[in-house]
Write a protein that holds these residues in place. Structure first.
Motif, short mmCIF file in Angstrom:
data_model
loop_
_atom_site.label_atom_id
_atom_site.label_comp_id
_atom_site.label_asym_id
_atom_site.label_seq_id
_atom_site.Cartn_x
_atom_site.Cartn_y
_atom_site.Cartn_z
N SER A 293 28.26 60.24 -62.64
CA SER A 293 28.77 60.74 -63.92
C SER A 293 27.64 60.97 -64.92
O SER A 293 26.47 60.68 -64.64
N ARG A 294 28.02 61.45 -66.11
CA ARG A 294 27.03 61.65 -67.19
C ARG A 294 26.37 60.33 -67.57
O ARG A 294 25.21 60.29 -67.94
N GLU B 17 35.19 55.95 -70.02
CA GLU B 17 34.38 57.16 -70.24
C GLU B 17 34.39 58.05 -68.99
O GLU B 17 34.55 59.27 -69.08
N ILE B 18 34.24 57.44 -67.81
CA ILE B 18 34.19 58.21 -66.56
C ILE B 18 35.57 58.77 -66.20
O ILE B 18 35.68 59.90 -65.72
N GLN C 11 37.84 59.69 -68.32
CA GLN C 11 38.03 60.86 -69.21
C GLN C 11 37.24 62.06 -68.69
O GLN C 11 37.74 63.18 -68.65
N GLU C 12 36.00 61.81 -68.25
CA GLU C 12 35.14 62.90 -67.76
C GLU C 12 35.72 63.52 -66.49
O GLU C 12 35.72 64.75 -66.34
N LYS C 13 36.21 62.68 -65.58
CA LYS C 13 36.70 63.17 -64.28
C LYS C 13 38.16 63.61 -64.33
O LYS C 13 38.64 64.30 -63.43
#
Length: 488
Positions: free
Chosen positions: A26-27, A241-242, A244-246
């Motif tokens: 991830s970011r 956070e991950i 939400q990103e994925k």
């Protein structure tokens, strides 16, 4: 049981390691890689710049009454000595006070020392701050390798660690090209150009410091040292956070570990763990570090003088040749890194060490026969170092993952210090005389020593390498705290 800093110690069960290991890339992971990995670029820049500006520093008008041999000899040895002392000192502090505090402190030490080097007004000042620059860089190795391995998911740990350690060569490439520019007296006066190269290191370091402030403490370190609530909260935040990103929920983490929390581990327990509990792994670490240290010294110490003495290359253009070799060094970990996670540690560590050693034997034979030119010699070195660089980077990966969590930073520091001292102190003593003599046979001997030690290290890896690929750190080496919890 509580402690003076407010943390409470007890026996806890946690899924934090399994939760970290099952995260998709991830970011957040990129932020860690950029924040922590970029310091190797600085180390490569430092070492290369000093080697390349030695001739300028020793000239009249440089602003320092220093000789060429003092720069490449004494100043280089002091940088190496500083790195060894810094690794051991900061490695001990990293296991005791956490990864984050130390990777900020060690970078600050580096920044101040490099800035002071740029301001050198006398030889003793230059020597003193070369030592402290090494002191900061040595500390970085322990704090950062332990943090990277504890934050990166097990599926990607091998390739990420290799590429980050290999990024040293991006710095070396930059340093080689930068020195060509900085030493051009049409652009900068003699007494300014070399100072600007050190000042650039400060600028890069400040940029890294800004990114690094956002890298968190290792949750693995936190839950062992009585901060389990903080570790759980940190991982909760990363998971949110991950997700939400994925755009999808993460799978449930399976494995839990029970540990008895503690504040510190003494030197005696660390030494006992490394040499009594894991003698084969300690032998492996020792062989890998010594092998790569000598191979690199056999080639890089004599690199400039071999090109100048045997191939009539002008000293002003050796930087271009070095930049090519540095690029070959970076490509090795970049292109081979994934195989350490898929094919596995043992075949890749043993293979890269043995193959690079055999290729260097071949290069020595061709050089001895007089059939090489400056270009083909550089091409041979590039091929050797393509494999050697992946092997050398895997030495750092190996010692940072095969020992228990509580001893990790100290183990990295110990093997780094041994390898660096052997390569950086005895290496120059052995190789500078052989490669500077102007006798072809002497340079061939230097290559053969480095090649033989690489092959021996590869053979040790065939028998002793640990199949750590895609495994949790806790499965590779049970934490000492988990053993205590089992015995309780």
């Amino acid at each position: 049981m509580s402690h003076s800093d407010g943390t409470r110690l007890g026996t806890i069960t946690t899924k934090v390691p399994a939760r970290l290991d099952r995260l998709p890339w991830s970011r957040w992971h990129w932020m860690i890689v950029i924040g922590l990995g970029t310091v190797w670029i600085l180390d490569g820049l430092e070492v290369t710049v000093v080697g390349n500006i030695a001739s300028r520093l020793s000239e009249d008008g440089s602003g320092l009454p220093i000789s060429d041999s003092q720069v490449t000899g004494l100043a280089a040895a002091l940088y190496v000595a500083g790195a060894c002392v810094g690794a051991l000192f900061f490695g001990w502090l990293t296991d005791r006070f956490g990864r984050k505090k130390l990777f900020l402190i060690t970078l600050a030490v580096y920044l101040v020392a490099t800035a002071m080097t740029a301001l050198s007004f006398s030889v003793w000042w230059f020597f003193l701050f070369r030592f402290f620059t090494g002191f900061g860089i040595g500390g970085e190795y322990a704090a950062i390798n332990s943090a990277i391995d504890e934050l990166i998911p097990s599926k990607y740990r091998g390739r990420v660690d290799l590429i980050i350690n290999g990024s040293y060569w991006l710095g070396a490439m930059g340093g080689a090209l930068l020195s060509v520019l900085a030493l051009n007296t049409d652009i900068f006066p003699k007494d300014i150009g070399w100072r600007l190269t050190f000042a650039l290191g400060v600028v890069l370091g400040l940029v890294i410091l800004l990114v690094r402030r956002h890298v968190p403490e290792s949750p693995r370190w936190m839950f062992i040292h009585g901060r389990s609530e903080g570790a759980e909260q940190l991982v909760d935040g990363v998971e949110k956070e991950i997700e939400q990103e994925k755009g999808r929920p993460l799978p449930e983490a399976e494995t839990a570990i029970t540990i008895e929390q503690r504040h510190s581990v003494g030197f005696v327990e660390i030494a006992r763990t490394l040499f009594r509990d894991y003698p084969k792994r300690a032998t492996l670490g020792f062989a890998l570090f010594i092998g790569q240290a000598f191979l690199y010294n056999a080639i890089t110490f004599g690199f400039g003088s071999i090109l100048v003495k045997f191939f009539d290359v002008s000293s002003g253009t050796t930087g271009y040749f070095f930049a090519v070799i540095a690029f070959g060094n970076f490509l090795g970990p970049l292109l081979l890194g994934r195989l350490f996670d898929t094919w596995g540690r043992r075949p890749m560590i043993a293979g890269t060490y043995i193959l690079s050693g055999l290729l260097l034997f071949g290069t020595a034979a061709l050089f001895g026969a007089g059939v090489l030119t400056a270009t083909t010699m550089t091409a041979c070195w590039c091929v050797v170092l393509f494999f050697a660089s992946a092997g050398a980077s895997s030495a750092y990966l190996t010692v940072s993952e095969i020992f228990p969590m509580e001893t990790r930073a100290m183990a990295i520091a110990f093997f780094y210090a041994i390898g660096t001292a052997a390569g950086g102190i005895s290496g120059p003593l052995i190789f500078s005389g052989l490669t500077a003599s102007g006798v072809v046979g002497d340079a061939v001997i230097a290559f053969c020593i480095g090649a033989a030690l690489m092959v021996i290290a590869g053979i040790v890896a065939v028998f002793f390498a640990v199949p750590a690929e895609q495994k949790s750190l806790e499965d590779i080496a049970t934490p000492l705290s988990a053993r205590k919890a089992e015995q309780a």
